[in-house]
Design an enzyme around this catalytic site. Structure first.
Site, mmCIF file in Angstrom:
data_model
loop_
_atom_site.group_PDB
_atom_site.id
_atom_site.type_symbol
_atom_site.label_atom_id
_atom_site.label_comp_id
_atom_site.label_asym_id
_atom_site.label_seq_id
_atom_site.Cartn_x
_atom_site.Cartn_y
_atom_site.Cartn_z
ATOM 1 N N LYS A 1 -10.596 -0.649 10.104
ATOM 2 C CA LYS A 1 -10.599 -1.899 9.330
ATOM 3 C C LYS A 1 -11.091 -3.073 10.173
ATOM 4 O O LYS A 1 -11.446 -4.116 9.630
ATOM 5 C CB LYS A 1 -9.187 -2.215 8.842
ATOM 6 N N HIS B 1 0.857 -1.185 0.000
ATOM 7 C CA HIS B 1 0.000 0.000 0.000
ATOM 8 C C HIS B 1 0.894 1.237 0.000
ATOM 9 O O HIS B 1 2.001 1.218 0.520
ATOM 10 C CB HIS B 1 -0.877 -0.035 1.253
ATOM 11 N N CYS C 1 -4.668 2.369 -3.800
ATOM 12 C CA CYS C 1 -3.432 2.876 -3.187
ATOM 13 C C CYS C 1 -2.302 1.870 -3.337
ATOM 14 O O CYS C 1 -1.505 1.660 -2.417
ATOM 15 C CB CYS C 1 -3.651 3.229 -1.717
ATOM 16 N N ASP D 1 2.620 -4.355 8.072
ATOM 17 C CA ASP D 1 1.376 -3.601 7.910
ATOM 18 C C ASP D 1 0.234 -4.594 8.099
ATOM 19 O O ASP D 1 -0.042 -5.417 7.231
ATOM 20 C CB ASP D 1 1.338 -2.974 6.519
ATOM 21 N N GLN E 1 -5.031 -5.364 6.961
ATOM 22 C CA GLN E 1 -5.960 -6.375 6.461
ATOM 23 C C GLN E 1 -5.846 -7.687 7.222
ATOM 24 O O GLN E 1 -6.749 -8.529 7.152
ATOM 25 C CB GLN E 1 -5.709 -6.622 4.967
#
Length: 422
Positions: free
Chosen positions: A243, A140, A380, A217, A220
């Site tokens: 999220k 991202h 993104c 990261d 998700q």
């Protein structure tokens, strides 16, 4: 105040175990708990932002209403109670990630803020001229641009790990590329476009072989799979609250306390100090050192409620639920002429696709007319789009409230796209 909201109802799993395999019956978890999803509307944009359960909304309303007060500063009872709730949320989040201590949890405005904090604090202090940073093709922008800004300032270089043919980060290739000049490896735990799940523990082992730190990261991943930062062995973990069915404007950074304690402050202001004078300032220990100013109090309370909600369902059940929906959707869309699917078959609740030469925005518009909400664009992740050879994709992403009818509506909508565009 750290107890679960009284209005929270325990979701009843709808699963059967047949010969050791979990079978999904096509239903969602308490869809009625989500007032943002009206009857007849099919929300398939959870990877962008998740809808909020009523217990989360109730917790936020209380935090801004009858419970509202500042934290860490007031000696009156309501402020003291709100401080307890705020710090209880930090403790719950530490447990959620299996951190060694609640003092390893830094509240931020989201994953982007968390990554910038690491780049501007740890990165500025530890990455210098001709050092190297390893990223991957599927990152991202929030896990690319902060490192580019740092590299430009200090004269460092960025390398990019390739992907396997099915859209996984190629850890074998990355291992061959890493050198002792690499100070940081920053990777997505789950791709926001392809849904591919990183072998995070192996990534940590590979990074540590050359003395590099690993940042993950988890935007998700945290809503979909159990995360144990100690088991993984990573050095930084970030994610965003919205999220994971929580509010916007709140997120977290985890790092081992010894790393945080060695990091200089990034933002200056109230709450992050020990003693201020015009001759000089000393700073609070972590986590306070990195939480300057009045925090997003209601956001922290809402995130706490969201984590409670997710934990009551169970991340293993959530993962199985979303992956069963994904398998159904991939099979159904893959059977339609002209539909191209991206990513691995076992992507984590995320499905990017194309329909012939139809622009993804046109796909999304036609689906919207049928009450199906998907995302269309580069997500993104423009370097990944370049790698895939497309300017953008259509993306359907699932959540705990998704069900078989959502998949059916998506398939009907895509079939309508094919009819319209021939």
């Amino acid at each position: 105040m750290s107890e679960a909201p009284s209005s929270m109802t325990l979701p009843i799993p709808r699963w059967e175990n047949e010969g050791g395999a979990i079978k999904w019956d096509g239903s969602a978890y308490h869809r009625s708990d989500f007032p943002g999803i009206p009857e007849g509307w099919h929300y398939l944009d959870t990877a962008a932002t998740a809808q909020k359960a009523q217990p989360v909304l109730d917790a936020i309303a209380r935090a801004y209403g009858p419970d509202y007060a500042t934290v860490h500063r007031g000696v009156y009872e309501r402020s003291a109670n709100m401080t307890l709730a705020y710090e209880a949320a930090r403790g719950r989040l530490a447990g959620f990630l299996n951190a060694a201590s609640e003092n390893e949890i830094i509240f931020t405005s989201g994953a982007t803020d968390s990554i910038n904090l690491v780049a501007q604090s740890w990165g500025q202090a530890n990455i210098g001229k001709d050092d190297r940073i390893m990223l991957s093709l599927l990152e991202h922008h929030s896990n690319i641009v902060p490192w580019q800004l740092l590299a430009e300032r200090v004269g460092a270089h960025i390398d990019v790990a390739p992907l396997t043919p099915d859209g996984q980060i190629d850890l074998d290739a990355m291992e061959d590329m890493l050198t002792e000049r690499h100070k940081l490896v920053a990777l997505a735990h789950v791709s926001n476009v392809l849904g591919s799940l990183l072998d995070a523990k192996r990534a940590a082992e590979i990074a540590h072989k050359v003395g590099a730190k690993l940042l993950l990261d988890g935007c998700q991943a945290a809503p979909r799979v159990p995360v144990d930062v100690q088991e993984i062995g990573c050095d930084f973990y970030v994610f965003s609250g919205h999220k994971i069915y929580g509010p916007t404007g709140i997120g977290a950074l985890w790092a081992p306390y010894e790393i945080l304690d060695a990091m200089p402050p990034w933002k200056g202001g109230g709450s992050m100090i020990d003693r201020v004078s015009f001759d000089g300032t000393t700073y609070a220990p972590p986590p306070g050192r990195f939480e300057a100013g009045t925090p997003h109090i209601a956001g922290v309370v809402g995130l706490d409620a969201a984590i409670q909600y997710v934990e009551m369902i169970g991340l293993d059940a959530i993962s199985a639920h979303e992956n069963a929906i994904l398998a159904t959707a991939r099979e159904a869309l893959g059977a339609i002429d002209g539909v191209r699917l991206f990513g691995p078959d076992n992507g984590m609740g995320i499905l990017s696709f194309a329909v012939g030469d139809v622009h993804p925005h046109d796909i999304a518009t036609i689906l919207d007319e049928s009450g199906v909400a998907i995302r269309a664009g580069h997500h993104c992740a423009q370097p990944l789009m370049d790698h895939l050879g497309v300017p953008a994709t259509a993306r359907a992403s699932f959540g705990i409230y998704s069900d078989a009818e959502d998949v059916a509506a998506l398939v009907r909508g895509v079939e309508r796209v094919r009819k319209i565009f021939g």
